[in-house]
Design a protein around this motif. Structure first.
Motif, short mmCIF file in Angstrom:
data_model
loop_
_atom_site.label_atom_id
_atom_site.label_comp_id
_atom_site.label_asym_id
_atom_site.label_seq_id
_atom_site.Cartn_x
_atom_site.Cartn_y
_atom_site.Cartn_z
N ARG A 42 97.11 47.99 -45.21
CA ARG A 42 98.46 47.64 -45.64
C ARG A 42 99.34 47.25 -44.47
NH1 ARG A 42 99.70 48.46 -50.81
NH2 ARG A 42 98.40 49.87 -51.99
N ILE A 43 100.17 46.24 -44.69
CA ILE A 43 101.19 45.87 -43.71
C ILE A 43 102.34 46.85 -43.90
CG2 ILE A 43 102.84 44.11 -43.02
CD1 ILE A 43 100.83 42.03 -44.10
N VAL A 44 102.72 47.54 -42.82
CA VAL A 44 103.82 48.49 -42.91
C VAL A 44 105.07 48.00 -42.20
CG1 VAL A 44 102.36 50.51 -43.30
CG2 VAL A 44 102.95 49.86 -40.96
N TYR A 45 104.93 47.00 -41.34
CA TYR A 45 106.11 46.46 -40.65
C TYR A 45 105.80 45.06 -40.13
CZ TYR A 45 109.89 45.74 -37.39
OH TYR A 45 110.96 45.20 -36.74
N ALA A 46 106.80 44.19 -40.20
CA ALA A 46 106.74 42.86 -39.58
C ALA A 46 108.13 42.58 -39.03
CB ALA A 46 106.33 41.80 -40.58
N GLY A 47 108.19 42.28 -37.74
CA GLY A 47 109.49 42.02 -37.13
C GLY A 47 109.43 42.13 -35.63
N ALA A 48 110.44 42.80 -35.05
CA ALA A 48 110.56 42.93 -33.61
C ALA A 48 109.44 43.80 -33.03
CB ALA A 48 111.91 43.53 -33.24
N LEU A 49 108.93 43.39 -31.88
CA LEU A 49 107.84 44.13 -31.23
C LEU A 49 108.27 45.54 -30.87
CD1 LEU A 49 105.04 44.30 -29.98
CD2 LEU A 49 105.96 43.16 -27.94
N MET A 86 107.07 35.43 -45.12
CA MET A 86 107.94 34.79 -46.10
C MET A 86 109.39 35.26 -45.94
SD MET A 86 105.89 32.80 -47.58
CE MET A 86 106.76 32.21 -49.01
N ALA A 87 109.67 36.06 -44.90
CA ALA A 87 111.00 36.63 -44.70
C ALA A 87 111.94 35.74 -43.90
CB ALA A 87 110.86 37.99 -44.03
N GLY A 88 111.50 34.57 -43.50
CA GLY A 88 112.38 33.68 -42.74
C GLY A 88 111.84 33.43 -41.36
N ALA A 89 112.56 33.91 -40.34
CA ALA A 89 112.17 33.67 -38.95
C ALA A 89 110.82 34.32 -38.64
CB ALA A 89 113.24 34.23 -38.02
#
Length: 88
Positions: free
Chosen positions: A27-34, A13-16
């Protein structure tokens, strides 16, 4: 236990879309760049390659709005009907 998900379409839900999602336990601890996900992951993290599949983390929908909406698409729109002849 850390698990790193990558290699597919990851929608948040953060955009890109994200390149990776890192979970720790449930728990999800991070979502983004690999690169950043790998930096935050433990040395023994399990890597799950999505093989191009889609991951939509944090979308548990126990009461299923999407399914309920889909079921309404089969219903006849009768809001303006005033008698049985109009319903028929």
């Amino acid at each position: 236990m850390d698990t790193l998900y990558t290699g597919g379409r990851i929608y948040t839900m953060a955009g890109a879309p994200a390149e990776a999602v890192l979970t720790r336990g449930e728990r999800i601890v991070y979502a983004g760049a690999l690169k950043e996900a790998r930096a935050q992951a433990s040395a023994n993290a399990e890597v799950v390659h999505l093989d191009g599949r889609t991951l939509a983390p944090a979308f548990p929908d126990a009461h299923s709005h999407l399914t309920a909406f889909a079921q309404t698409l089969r219903l006849a729109p009768l809001q303006g009907a005033r008698d049985l002849d109009q319903v028929i």
